[in-house]
Design a protein around this motif. Structure first.
Motif, PDB file in Angstrom:
ATOM      1  N   MET A 100       0.843  -1.197   0.000  1.00 55.33           N
ATOM      2  CA  MET A 100       0.000   0.000   0.000  1.00 55.33           C
ATOM      3  C   MET A 100       0.879   1.249   0.000  1.00 55.33           C
ATOM      4  N   ALA A 101       0.565   2.188  -0.894  1.00 59.05           N
ATOM      5  CA  ALA A 101       1.373   3.395  -0.993  1.00 59.05           C
ATOM      6  C   ALA A 101       1.276   4.210   0.296  1.00 59.05           C
ATOM      7  N   GLN A 102       2.393   4.829   0.655  1.00 58.70           N
ATOM      8  CA  GLN A 102       2.416   5.619   1.877  1.00 58.70           C
ATOM      9  C   GLN A 102       1.596   6.892   1.687  1.00 58.70           C
ATOM     10  N   GLU A 103       0.825   7.254   2.696  1.00 57.19           N
ATOM     11  CA  GLU A 103      -0.008   8.447   2.591  1.00 57.19           C
ATOM     12  C   GLU A 103       0.853   9.693   2.632  1.00 57.19           C
ATOM     13  N   SER A 104       0.424  10.709   1.878  1.00 61.98           N
ATOM     14  CA  SER A 104       1.114  11.998   1.921  1.00 61.98           C
ATOM     15  C   SER A 104       0.755  12.690   3.235  1.00 61.98           C
ATOM     16  N   PRO A 105       1.565  13.687   3.645  1.00 61.51           N
ATOM     17  CA  PRO A 105       1.217  14.420   4.877  1.00 61.51           C
ATOM     18  C   PRO A 105      -0.192  15.001   4.838  1.00 61.51           C
ATOM     19  N   THR A 135       3.412  22.115   9.238  1.00 63.13           N
ATOM     20  CA  THR A 135       4.598  21.515   9.851  1.00 63.13           C
ATOM     21  C   THR A 135       4.992  20.216   9.177  1.00 63.13           C
ATOM     22  N   TRP A 136       3.984  19.474   8.723  1.00 62.73           N
ATOM     23  CA  TRP A 136       4.257  18.137   8.177  1.00 62.73           C
ATOM     24  C   TRP A 136       4.422  18.122   6.654  1.00 62.73           C
ATOM     25  N   ARG A 137       4.295  19.280   6.020  1.00 59.44           N
ATOM     26  CA  ARG A 137       4.226  19.259   4.551  1.00 59.44           C
ATOM     27  C   ARG A 137       5.505  18.769   3.889  1.00 59.44           C
ATOM     28  N   TYR A 138       6.620  18.805   4.622  1.00 54.19           N
ATOM     29  CA  TYR A 138       7.873  18.322   4.038  1.00 54.19           C
ATOM     30  C   TYR A 138       8.147  16.856   4.381  1.00 54.19           C
ATOM     31  N   GLY A 139       7.077  16.189   4.903  1.00 55.25           N
ATOM     32  CA  GLY A 139       7.186  14.751   5.110  1.00 55.25           C
ATOM     33  C   GLY A 139       7.722  14.317   6.452  1.00 55.25           C
ATOM     34  N   GLN A 140       7.927  15.254   7.355  1.00 56.80           N
ATOM     35  CA  GLN A 140       8.447  14.894   8.671  1.00 56.80           C
ATOM     36  C   GLN A 140       7.287  14.713   9.652  1.00 56.80           C
ATOM     37  N   LEU A 141       6.677  13.540   9.572  1.00 59.39           N
ATOM     38  CA  LEU A 141       5.545  13.251  10.444  1.00 59.39           C
ATOM     39  C   LEU A 141       6.034  12.837  11.824  1.00 59.39           C
TER      40      LEU A 141
END
Length: 425
Positions: free
Chosen positions: A1-6, A51-57
């Motif tokens: 399953m593809a990883q969800e975007s932020p 905050t999460w838009r650059y993928g740092q969840l």
């Protein structure tokens, strides 16, 4: 399953967590500050998106959001002007106590309680039924106004008016976010049941043109029902009966619609596709509902749904018992729709003429036949079963014109063609 975007994670959490956050914060600030509470929650999700838009969840995104919302609540309390009116020592003590209270309300054990309180507030008896449903979907279930409008087959402006009216009422009357007690609890529970019942039915028989079943509405109604059943005030036979009914009906989702969006009638459904886990859970809830002396409409309707689940084939349905159950239901819920369904049972017992007469005896039937497709559709079908092709065609065509559902139109069109073939022969 593809990883969800932020952004997908934010959207997912908004659906599943924002209702909890609104309930907890409304408990902190009161229903009269519901607008401010919604702004706080919206800000928390906006901050997450930025905050999460650059993928740092974060490791636990839901906990991160709750932490942000909690801190915003505490900041608001710290900014309250009245603290400055007291001595420094007293102001500090009041702020500390308030912050401890906020921390307490955000405990896992308190969140469900806050949600339940929110449901009771949304279902306040002074609100109109249409406002209760819209407010519950907005504040408890995080539906947007556009989603509510689609779900209830109306326009967004109408929903905005309903929400504004309901929130103004909460603001002006200062409805406490509390669980009623005594007789008030019994009365309020009846409204909560009615809202969940309507919500589920709206999903099960959607008025949308291109979507006969709205699973999201059904799932949300069941989620709220389970939430209610797990709290002491909601752990009642009627709650379990309503959940049983929902489980039995939901078990047939996959068999009601074909791949080309055509309705599959009950007698033609492949019963091997019925969801056995949901049926099993339905019977568990039905057993729980048998405690006590109360017999509600949900008990009887769940018993009717259970009869369909018990029968291995449509031909094996116990129609005698079905008629008995509808007679019981008619005693406490004497509505035109119950009488219509009882007439359908009579027809299955080879009493077609009596069934048609039963329908024509319904008070105000002429207006119902002229305005609601279901009455015309049933009449057309019953006349067709009796070989009366003229009346069959007449009422089926009327039903075709009245319904907006494409799936219903397909089914009715097939019956019209069968009736016309009968006439030609």
């Amino acid at each position: 399953m593809a990883q969800e975007s932020p952004q997908q994670v934010v959207d997912h959490l908004f659906r599943h967590e924002s209702g909890k956050m609104i309930a907890v914060l409304t408990r902190v600030f009161g229903t009269h500050n519901l607008g401010m509470v919604e702004d706080v929650v919206q800000d928390a999700f906006l901050k997450a998106a930025q905050t999460w838009r650059y993928g740092q969840l974060p490791d636990n995104p839901a906990a991160w959001l709750i932490h942000v919302a909690k801190n915003k609540a505490i900041d608001i309390i710290r900014r309250e002007h009245h603290f400055r009116l007291y001595s420094q020592e007293l102001a500090y003590q009041l702020k500390t106590e308030a912050e401890e209270a906020v921390e307490h309300f955000f405990l896992d054990t308190e969140i469900a309680d806050s949600q339940l309180r929110m449901i009771f507030a949304c279902c306040h008896p002074a609100l109109k039924e249409e406002d209760q449903i819209a407010l519950t979907l907005k504040t408890v279930s995080a539906f947007s106004a556009a989603e509510i409008a689609r779900a209830l087959v109306t326009n967004e402006a109408t929903i905005q008016k309903r929400l504004y009216r309901a929130k103004q009422f909460l603001k002006e009357v200062h409805i406490p976010l509390e669980i009623p007690t005594g007789e008030q609890l019994t009365q309020r529970l009846e409204i909560v049941y009615a809202v969940l019942y309507l919500l589920f039915n709206e999903g099960y028989n959607s008025g949308k043109e291109d979507e006969l079943i709205r699973r999201d509405l059904c799932v949300e109604a069941m989620r709220l029902g389970v939430l209610l059943s797990r709290q002491t005030v909601g752990s009642r036979p009627a709650t379990f009966a309503l959940l049983a009914l929902m489980c039995f009906q939901a078990s047939r989702f996959e068999s009601r619609i074909s791949e080309n969006n055509t309705i599959i009638l009950l007698q033609n459904q492949d019963r091997s596709t019925w969801n056995r886990d949901l049926i099993r859970r339905g019977f568990q809830y039905l057993n729980h509902s048998s405690q006590g002396q109360a017999l509600t409409i949900y008990h009887i309707e769940s018993a009717i749904a259970a009869e369909h689940c018990i029968a291995e084939a449509f031909e094996n349905t116990n129609w005698q018992r079905m008629r008995y159950l509808y007679d019981l239901l008619l005693d406490i819920k004497p509505t035109p729709l119950v009488r219509l369904n009882r007439a359908i049972v009579l027809a299955q017992m080879n009493q077609g003429a009596e069934a048609i007469q039963e329908i024509w005896n319904i008070e105000g039937i002429e207006k119902l036949v002229a305005a609601q497709y279901l009455y015309s559709a049933v009449l057309g079908d019953l006349y067709w079963q009796l070989g009366d092709s003229n009346n069959a065609s007449r009422y089926l065509r009327q039903a075709y014109d009245l319904t907006t559902s494409l799936a219903e139109k397909k089914l009715i069109q097939e019956k019209i063609e069968q009736a016309e073939k009968l006439h030609m022969n």
